[in-house]
Design a protein around this motif. Structure first.
Motif, short mmCIF file in Angstrom:
data_model
loop_
_atom_site.label_atom_id
_atom_site.label_comp_id
_atom_site.label_asym_id
_atom_site.label_seq_id
_atom_site.Cartn_x
_atom_site.Cartn_y
_atom_site.Cartn_z
N LEU A 31 0.85 -1.19 0.00
CA LEU A 31 0.00 0.00 0.00
C LEU A 31 0.89 1.24 0.00
N CYS A 32 0.68 2.08 -1.01
CA CYS A 32 1.36 3.37 -1.09
C CYS A 32 0.32 4.45 -0.78
N LEU A 59 5.14 6.08 0.26
CA LEU A 59 4.43 7.37 0.19
C LEU A 59 4.59 7.89 -1.23
N ALA A 60 3.56 8.57 -1.72
CA ALA A 60 3.67 9.20 -3.04
C ALA A 60 3.23 10.65 -2.93
N VAL A 61 3.89 11.49 -3.71
CA VAL A 61 3.57 12.92 -3.77
C VAL A 61 3.59 13.34 -5.24
N LEU A 75 10.92 11.48 7.71
CA LEU A 75 10.30 10.26 7.19
C LEU A 75 11.28 9.55 6.25
N GLY A 76 11.63 8.31 6.60
CA GLY A 76 12.49 7.50 5.73
C GLY A 76 11.60 6.69 4.80
N GLY A 77 12.15 5.64 4.24
CA GLY A 77 11.33 4.77 3.41
C GLY A 77 11.12 5.33 2.03
N PRO A 78 10.57 4.51 1.15
CA PRO A 78 10.44 4.94 -0.24
C PRO A 78 9.37 6.01 -0.45
N ILE A 79 9.74 7.00 -1.27
CA ILE A 79 8.81 8.06 -1.68
C ILE A 79 8.83 8.13 -3.20
N LEU A 80 7.66 8.13 -3.79
CA LEU A 80 7.54 8.26 -5.24
C LEU A 80 7.05 9.67 -5.58
N VAL A 81 7.81 10.37 -6.42
CA VAL A 81 7.34 11.66 -6.95
C VAL A 81 6.68 11.38 -8.29
N MET A 82 5.38 11.61 -8.38
CA MET A 82 4.62 11.17 -9.56
C MET A 82 4.56 12.20 -10.68
#
Ligand code: PLP
Length: 385
Positions: A31-32, A59-61, A75-82
């Protein structure tokens, strides 16, 4: 005394909404949580933390600066810039160690240049060693991305063969997931599946993702390796219907208070342009919230407020800083009482979906439209967060 206008956000509701979305998914599907636009108006950082606590792991932004804000908050962990990135924004996204979406080989080449420059000047502050690239195929949204699956594959190949870059994802976005009986959703899904089977042969490690909230709740065949849920995380209904019917819990309440109560004789008017004229003797209350807070002027003579668990019509033009409510001829409302513009009160409830219908828009725009003048207060089921 409450501030003039306040958005109360229940972080426990965001957690439960994520847990509820997780239950929709296979073990292997991630879940993102989408926290763009300041977490759809709820506050990006607290919403992101709550989503992660509730079972999201990505997380996605939309923008590089949104990714940077999450990193600054620790906040660590993967972040997707869409979203699309200008040259300067590429730097910001890479500083944040975010995954990036590409749809043209030319953009991949620019990413590779940025990556090479960084390698020369030292390690990046956050994130993986390589710039992780997700390639988007436009299967029918008609927005960002190439419509040509061969071109999309070539963009992934380019990421694979560029030093400093790694092919990380294959994605698409649905145009009609929120229209239940629409056949176009299936067409998009079909096109995506065809491309994905080819992609998986050449790049078996890539993460495949397509579904927004509506698609996640609609069709498990759209889940793939990850789903990107925004609106449902906040407990708002992706179809702008009743969130409770899909076991979603709205996290945000919008409140103000009754700053003044006064009689209004039949024939007297209230507000700019005299767009309310009393047909009978009545009592008016004034709430210090207006379009300067994001309570839109199009709600003029077209909204309610809950006071003491009862529904009252808002009357007259919405001003920048105030709205007026008609409390009736024998009011039981007193100055200083709380007024609810979005949320439950007693047995009554005003949803963001109701406000959206009045504005001929969708719930997304109602919460995103709350302006920074409205402070956000965080709690967990009424306890301090
Ligand atoms: C905003 C967005 C989402 C989330 O959509 P919701 O309808 O809020 O769940 C998913 N994917 C992309 C590409 C988006 O832009």
């Amino acid at each position: 005394m409450a501030p003039r206008a306040l958005a109360r956000v229940n972080l426990a509701a965001i957690e439960r909404n994520c847990a509820r979305l997780r239950r929709e998914l296979d073990e292997a599907t991630t879940l993102c949580a989408v926290v763009k636009a300041d977490g759809y108006g709820h506050g990006a950082v607290p919403s992101a933390r709550a989503a992660l606590a509730g079972g999201a792991s990505w997380l996605a932004v939309a923008t590089a600066h949104e990714a940077a804000e999450l990193r600054r908050a620790g906040l660590g962990g993967p972040i997707l810039v869409m979203g699309a990135l200008s040259g300067e924004e590429i730097g910001t996204a890479l500083d944040a160690g975010a995954d990036i979406v590409a749809w043209r080989a030319g953009f991949v080449a620019r990413l590779a240049e940025h990556a090479a420059q960084r390698q020369a000047t030292g390690p990046r502050p956050a994130g993986p060693d390589q710039v992780r690239v997700h390639v988007k195929l436009d299967t029918g949204m008609g927005r960002l991305g190439t419509r040509d699956p061969r071109e999309a594959s070539a963009v992934l190949d380019a990421a694979a063969s560029s030093p400093g870059l790694a092919p990380a994802g294959a994605m698409t976005h649905f145009a009609t997931a929120d229209e239940p009986n629409d056949a176009f959703f299936g067409e998009q899904l079909g096109r995506f599946c065809e491309w994905v089977s080819e992609v998986k042969e050449r790049h078996p490690g890539v993460l495949v993702h397509a579904a927004n909230s509506a698609a996640t709740l609609r069709d498990a065949a759209a889940h793939f390796d990850m789903v990107r849920c925004g609106i449902a995380v906040y407990g708002l209904d992706p179809l702008n219907a009743d969130p409770a019917a899909r076991a979603l819990e709205p996290a945000l309440e919008l409140r103000s208070w009754v700053a003044d109560v006064k009689p209004c004789v039949a024939g007297q008017s209230a507000g700019y342009g005299r767009r309310f004229i009393a047909e009978r003797d009545t009592t008016l209350g004034v709430l210090p919230i207006g379009y300067g807070d994001g309570w839109r002027r199009a709600l003029t003579n077209n909204a309610d407020a809950l006071i003491g668990g009862r529904r009252y019509p808002q009357v007259g033009t919405v001003s920048m800083d105030n709205v007026i409510v008609d409390l009736g001829p024998e009011p039981s409302v007193h100055p200083g009482e709380e007024a609810v513009l979005i949320g439950p009160d007693g047995g009554e409830q005003i949803t963001a979906e109701e406000v959206a219908r009045r504005l001929a828009t969708i719930n997304y725009e109602v919460t995103c439209g709350l302006l920074p003048r409205v402070p956000r207060a965080y709690h967990r089921d009424g306890e301090p967060a």
